[in-house]
Design an enzyme around this catalytic site. Structure first.
Site, PDB file in Angstrom:
ATOM      1  N   GLU A  50      20.459  34.446 -21.623  1.00  0.00           N
ATOM      2  CA  GLU A  50      19.106  34.999 -21.573  1.00  0.00           C
ATOM      3  C   GLU A  50      18.198  34.357 -22.618  1.00  0.00           C
ATOM      4  OE1 GLU A  50      17.660  36.761 -19.360  1.00  0.00           O
ATOM      5  OE2 GLU A  50      19.431  37.204 -18.167  1.00  0.00           O
ATOM      6  N   TYR A  88      13.107  43.182 -23.062  1.00  0.00           N
ATOM      7  CA  TYR A  88      13.572  42.455 -21.879  1.00  0.00           C
ATOM      8  C   TYR A  88      15.029  42.017 -22.047  1.00  0.00           C
ATOM      9  CZ  TYR A  88      14.914  38.839 -18.818  1.00  0.00           C
ATOM     10  OH  TYR A  88      15.671  38.125 -17.940  1.00  0.00           O
ATOM     11  N   ASP A 106      11.077  40.590 -16.259  1.00  0.00           N
ATOM     12  CA  ASP A 106      10.393  39.407 -16.788  1.00  0.00           C
ATOM     13  C   ASP A 106       9.167  39.144 -15.910  1.00  0.00           C
ATOM     14  OD1 ASP A 106      11.378  38.303 -14.473  1.00  0.00           O
ATOM     15  OD2 ASP A 106      12.619  36.781 -15.436  1.00  0.00           O
ATOM     16  N   CYS A 151       9.089  34.753  -3.450  1.00  0.00           N
ATOM     17  CA  CYS A 151       7.856  35.448  -3.845  1.00  0.00           C
ATOM     18  C   CYS A 151       7.259  34.734  -5.057  1.00  0.00           C
ATOM     19  CB  CYS A 151       8.189  36.906  -4.162  1.00  0.00           C
ATOM     20  SG  CYS A 151       6.747  37.967  -4.289  1.00  0.00           S
ATOM     21  N   CYS A 156       6.221  34.558   2.587  1.00  0.00           N
ATOM     22  CA  CYS A 156       6.482  35.903   3.106  1.00  0.00           C
ATOM     23  C   CYS A 156       7.365  35.877   4.354  1.00  0.00           C
ATOM     24  CB  CYS A 156       5.164  36.622   3.399  1.00  0.00           C
ATOM     25  SG  CYS A 156       4.188  36.906   1.897  1.00  0.00           S
ATOM     26  N   CYS A 169      10.910  36.379   3.493  1.00  0.00           N
ATOM     27  CA  CYS A 169      11.223  37.487   2.580  1.00  0.00           C
ATOM     28  C   CYS A 169      11.959  38.618   3.302  1.00  0.00           C
ATOM     29  CB  CYS A 169       9.940  38.023   1.954  1.00  0.00           C
ATOM     30  SG  CYS A 169      10.280  39.272   0.701  1.00  0.00           S
ATOM     31  N   CYS A 217       6.849  45.265   2.620  1.00  0.00           N
ATOM     32  CA  CYS A 217       6.068  44.981   1.406  1.00  0.00           C
ATOM     33  C   CYS A 217       4.581  45.134   1.710  1.00  0.00           C
ATOM     34  CB  CYS A 217       6.366  43.555   0.933  1.00  0.00           C
ATOM     35  SG  CYS A 217       5.326  43.019  -0.430  1.00  0.00           S
TER      36      CYS A 217
HETATM   37  N1  ADE Z   1      15.930  34.105 -15.985  1.00  0.00           N
HETATM   38  C1  ADE Z   1      16.217  34.999 -16.927  1.00  0.00           C
HETATM   39  N2  ADE Z   1      17.407  35.568 -16.705  1.00  0.00           N
HETATM   40  C2  ADE Z   1      17.898  35.014 -15.591  1.00  0.00           C
HETATM   41  C3  ADE Z   1      19.085  35.159 -14.866  1.00  0.00           C
HETATM   42  N3  ADE Z   1      20.013  36.015 -15.271  1.00  0.00           N
HETATM   43  N4  ADE Z   1      19.239  34.414 -13.772  1.00  0.00           N
HETATM   44  C4  ADE Z   1      18.286  33.559 -13.404  1.00  0.00           C
HETATM   45  N5  ADE Z   1      17.156  33.365 -14.032  1.00  0.00           N
HETATM   46  C5  ADE Z   1      16.956  34.085 -15.131  1.00  0.00           C
END
Ligand code: ADE
Length: 248
Positions: free
Chosen positions: A33, A110, A128, A161, A168, A171, A176
């Site tokens: 992350e 986050y 995010d 998206c 779309c 999707c 939606c």
């Molecule tokens: N961006 C942030 N975390 C992510 C994840 N686990 N997989 C893909 N993109 C990401």
């Protein structure tokens, strides 16, 4: 079919097979992350694999001087994140994982939610910018396990998206409220400042040069170089002592 069910089915079929999705080790997920905060998925994959092979645990990172970690971070951007990650590993190695992950250096809401959901199975949806955009367009939070939902929404945001021209027709979320209603936006014509003209670029070049044992990059005007070095020293990313300039 509910949005959550449709999304989970789509993710099983179309989701990206990424190495950090095959582990529930909080340390491994944290490393992924932090790397993903600034670098594209395709570039993170090999870097994450190299990192995990070298330092399989938080304790292994904690035993290194921070300079080693900075060396391994070159090219991933924002060196301060590497220092925070190293600090977090030291806390974990000494005290274990805190219940509230936000107590760790560099871990905000986050990242705490991402590690909580993906590694610890907590019901915390990591939001995010991609996930926020998808949820905003959808107008609801689909039901389902946060770990699956989070990864699925990230992939949907990256692959279908998208910000400028959502596909779309591809999707899975048929109900939606924004379906077909988001106009494609061409890339703005406004000239962006060249990355090479930013101090962030210059900081990265200086750290990369020190990590490689090379001379400082040529072509940096001396006032700018001084400013960049002062900033790096203030942030603890370089040390200036009797032996010269080096990584900590
Ligand atoms: N961006 C942030 N975390 C992510 C994840 N686990 N997989 C893909 N993109 C990401």
């Amino acid at each position: 079919m509910s949005a959550g069910t449709a999304l989970a089915a789509w993710y099983r079929e179309q989701g990206r097979d990424l190495p950090w999705r095959r582990t529930r080790d909080p340390y491994a997920v944290l490393v992924s992350e932090v790397m993903l905060q600034q670098t594209q998925v395709a570039r993170v994959v090999p870097r994450w694999e190299t990192w995990m092979a070298r330092w399989p645990t938080a304790a292994a990172v904690a035993r290194e001087p921070v300079g080693e970690v900075l060396r391994a971070w070159v090219g991933l951007g924002y060196n301060r994140r590497a220092v925070r990650l190293w600090e977090a590993c030291r806390v974990v190695a000494e005290h274990g994982w805190p219940d509230d992950l936000r107590e760790l250096p560099g871990v905000g809401p986050y990242t705490a939610a991402a590690v909580g959901a993906f590694a610890l199975g907590r019901d915390e949806l990591p939001v995010d910018t991609n996930v926020a955009r998808v949820l905003g367009r959808l107008g609801e939070r689909p039901r389902g396990e946060a770990a699956v939902l989070g990864q699925a929404l990230m992939d949907l945001g990256a692959m279908v998206c998208t910000a400028r021209s959502p596909r779309c027709a591809e999707c899975p979320l048929e109900d939606c409220r924004s379906r077909g209603a988001v106009p494609a936006r061409p890339r703005s014509d406004v000239r962006r400042a060249r990355f090479e003209d930013t101090d962030r670029w210059a900081r990265g070049r200086v750290v990369a040069a020190l990590a490689a044992g090379e001379r400082l990059p040529d072509g940096l005007e001396s006032g700018r170089l001084q400013r960049v070095l002062d900033g790096l020293a203030r942030d603890g990313l370089v040390v200036l002592d009797a032996s010269g300039l080096r990584l900590p």
